[in-house]
Design a protein around this motif. Structure first.
Motif, PDB file in Angstrom:
ATOM      1  N   GLY A  86      61.251  35.775 -45.663  1.00  0.00           N
ATOM      2  CA  GLY A  86      59.812  35.626 -45.802  1.00  0.00           C
ATOM      3  C   GLY A  86      59.444  34.501 -46.750  1.00  0.00           C
ATOM      4  N   VAL A  87      58.348  33.832 -46.446  1.00  0.00           N
ATOM      5  CA  VAL A  87      57.920  32.700 -47.277  1.00  0.00           C
ATOM      6  C   VAL A  87      56.487  32.896 -47.768  1.00  0.00           C
ATOM      7  N   ASP A  88      56.052  34.154 -47.861  1.00  0.00           N
ATOM      8  CA  ASP A  88      54.680  34.418 -48.304  1.00  0.00           C
ATOM      9  C   ASP A  88      54.475  34.098 -49.784  1.00  0.00           C
ATOM     10  N   TYR A  89      55.550  33.938 -50.536  1.00  0.00           N
ATOM     11  CA  TYR A  89      55.441  33.590 -51.956  1.00  0.00           C
ATOM     12  C   TYR A  89      55.500  32.079 -52.167  1.00  0.00           C
ATOM     13  N   ILE A  90      55.420  31.333 -51.073  1.00  0.00           N
ATOM     14  CA  ILE A  90      55.540  29.876 -51.113  1.00  0.00           C
ATOM     15  C   ILE A  90      54.285  29.252 -50.508  1.00  0.00           C
ATOM     16  N   ASP A  91      53.755  28.256 -51.185  1.00  0.00           N
ATOM     17  CA  ASP A  91      52.607  27.507 -50.661  1.00  0.00           C
ATOM     18  C   ASP A  91      53.143  26.468 -49.673  1.00  0.00           C
ATOM     19  N   THR A  92      53.381  26.916 -48.447  1.00  0.00           N
ATOM     20  CA  THR A  92      53.988  26.032 -47.443  1.00  0.00           C
ATOM     21  C   THR A  92      53.067  24.871 -47.071  1.00  0.00           C
ATOM     22  N   ALA A  93      51.757  25.097 -47.131  1.00  0.00           N
ATOM     23  CA  ALA A  93      50.824  24.004 -46.833  1.00  0.00           C
ATOM     24  C   ALA A  93      50.972  22.881 -47.860  1.00  0.00           C
ATOM     25  N   TRP A  94      51.154  23.241 -49.135  1.00  0.00           N
ATOM     26  CA  TRP A  94      51.347  22.227 -50.178  1.00  0.00           C
ATOM     27  C   TRP A  94      52.640  21.453 -49.923  1.00  0.00           C
ATOM     28  N   LEU A  95      53.702  22.164 -49.580  1.00  0.00           N
ATOM     29  CA  LEU A  95      54.970  21.484 -49.304  1.00  0.00           C
ATOM     30  C   LEU A  95      54.824  20.499 -48.150  1.00  0.00           C
ATOM     31  N   LYS A  96      54.176  20.939 -47.091  1.00  0.00           N
ATOM     32  CA  LYS A  96      54.006  20.070 -45.922  1.00  0.00           C
ATOM     33  C   LYS A  96      53.192  18.836 -46.275  1.00  0.00           C
ATOM     34  N   ALA A  97      52.129  19.027 -47.041  1.00  0.00           N
ATOM     35  CA  ALA A  97      51.272  17.906 -47.418  1.00  0.00           C
ATOM     36  C   ALA A  97      52.003  16.889 -48.281  1.00  0.00           C
ATOM     37  N   HIS A  98      53.021  17.339 -49.001  1.00  0.00           N
ATOM     38  CA  HIS A  98      53.741  16.443 -49.908  1.00  0.00           C
ATOM     39  C   HIS A  98      55.138  16.079 -49.400  1.00  0.00           C
ATOM     40  N   GLY A  99      55.412  16.400 -48.141  1.00  0.00           N
ATOM     41  CA  GLY A  99      56.649  15.963 -47.510  1.00  0.00           C
ATOM     42  C   GLY A  99      57.909  16.609 -48.036  1.00  0.00           C
ATOM     43  N   ILE A 100      57.811  17.836 -48.521  1.00  0.00           N
ATOM     44  CA  ILE A 100      58.984  18.556 -49.010  1.00  0.00           C
ATOM     45  C   ILE A 100      59.438  19.551 -47.947  1.00  0.00           C
ATOM     46  N   ALA A 101      60.677  19.400 -47.478  1.00  0.00           N
ATOM     47  CA  ALA A 101      61.219  20.282 -46.447  1.00  0.00           C
ATOM     48  C   ALA A 101      61.567  21.644 -47.043  1.00  0.00           C
ATOM     49  N   LEU A 102      61.439  22.674 -46.229  1.00  0.00           N
ATOM     50  CA  LEU A 102      61.740  24.048 -46.673  1.00  0.00           C
ATOM     51  C   LEU A 102      62.649  24.728 -45.668  1.00  0.00           C
ATOM     52  N   SER A 103      63.814  25.165 -46.129  1.00  0.00           N
ATOM     53  CA  SER A 103      64.748  25.927 -45.305  1.00  0.00           C
ATOM     54  C   SER A 103      64.775  27.375 -45.776  1.00  0.00           C
TER      55      SER A 103
END
Length: 321
Positions: A86-103
């Motif tokens: 689960g990634v509900d504790y992660i601001d995935t929109a912020w990561l995407k906007a700043h080009g940080i990949a998430l595995s």
């Protein structure tokens, strides 16, 4: 000499978290630093650890919130591999906007979590936890531990992904009738797909297998709980944030819910007398987010996590969110 990515991995036990072959593979792939942290790290400490990292490997235990409040101070970082599904504790929109990949780890714990869900159903239906409390003198000796059988009951599964599908398979072996709803219109053998209203109105047990949203509202509040079949049991091995804790206590008090089992620490257990009473009387069961925790899951998880970290470090990412 080709550039080697700088990787920082933070776990409860540092390098000893991994087997020697796993650690050696990480060190062959990148310049790796291991840190040990058994409790959540303050942002300043976290930023100091990660200041030179291109890629990091993080666990929810050490880093329970991943967002721009501290990520914005790490301009070099380009990839994060989390030891979680689960990634509900992660601001995935912020990561995407700043080009940080998430595995992440999409499959490592599906069997264990599904089995835990069945364990919760059995515990609630057979009153196993309350029976133990009565034997140990924690509740009055006359406390009723009358249970009910799962066979012939209707199970409603909200979310028919990897875990929900496995729960459906296990429930069928108990002779349960299985209903499910899923916004992606998934299907599974022996499962009747219905909308949420029909599922809630028809199910003796409702089991939640859906993701929570980053800082989103509870998916199950007063309105949803009011539509559940009277006397049903609610099972939640996903995220505590999916269900409004005050609403679920109210539903139990009114008799609309027979009980609620959640694989997390119930957030109002220590500050609401009504919740404390429901726990003492066996109608509210909490386990400490341990549904995923098994020998097999750890073995699968660390192997996949190493794959994910190495993939981010070499520019060949795996299991991206």
């Amino acid at each position: 000499m080709p550039y080697r990515s700088k990787v920082v991995i933070i776990t409860a036990r540092g390098r000893s978290t991994f087997t020697e072959p796993q650690a050696a593979r990480l060190e062959k792939t990148a310049d790796v630093r291991f840190f040990a942290a058994e409790s959540p790290l303050p942002p300043d400490t976290l930023v100091d650890m990660l200041k030179d990292a291109d890629v990091c490997g993080l666990t929810p235990r050490s880093v329970p919130s991943i967002d721009g409040t501290w990520l914005s101070r790490l301009p070099k970082l380009r990839g994060i591999a989390v030891f979680a599904t689960g990634v509900d504790y992660i601001d995935t929109a912020w990561l995407k906007a700043h080009g940080i990949a998430l595995s992440h780890l999409p499959e490592y714990s599906a069997d264990s979590v599904a089995e835990h869900a069945l364990g919760m159903m059995l515990t609630m239906s057979r009153r196993i936890h309350l029976s133990q409390d009565r034997v140990r003198g924690r509740v009055p000796p006359g406390t009723s531990v009358l249970g009910f059988e799962l066979r012939g009951k209707s199970l409603g599964i909200v979310g028919l992904g990897r875990i929900g599908s496995r729960v459906a398979e296990l429930a069928a072996a108990f002779g349960m009738r299985v209903l499910a709803c899923d916004p992606r219109e998934r299907s599974a053998a022996g499962v009747r797909l219905v909308d949420l209203d029909e599922l809630l109105a028809s199910s003796d047990i409702v089991s939640l297998h859906m993701p929570a949203q980053w800082q989103g509202p509870a998916a199950f509040g007063e309105a949803e709980l009011a539509r559940i079949k009277s006397g049903a049991t609610l099972i939640n091995v996903s995220r505590c944030a999916l269900v409004d804790p005050y609403a679920v206590v109210h539903a139990i008090e009114e008799g609309r819910l027979r009980g609620y089992a959640v694989d997390d620490l119930f957030p109002i257990a220590d500050k609401d007398e009504r919740a404390a009473r429901q726990i003492a009387e066996g109608r509210l069961l909490q386990t400490g987010h341990t549904a995923w925790y098994s020998v097999e899951v750890l073995q699968r998880g660390y192997e996949t996590w190493v794959d994910n970290i190495c993939g981010l470090a070499t520019g060949e990412p795996l299991n991206l969110v």
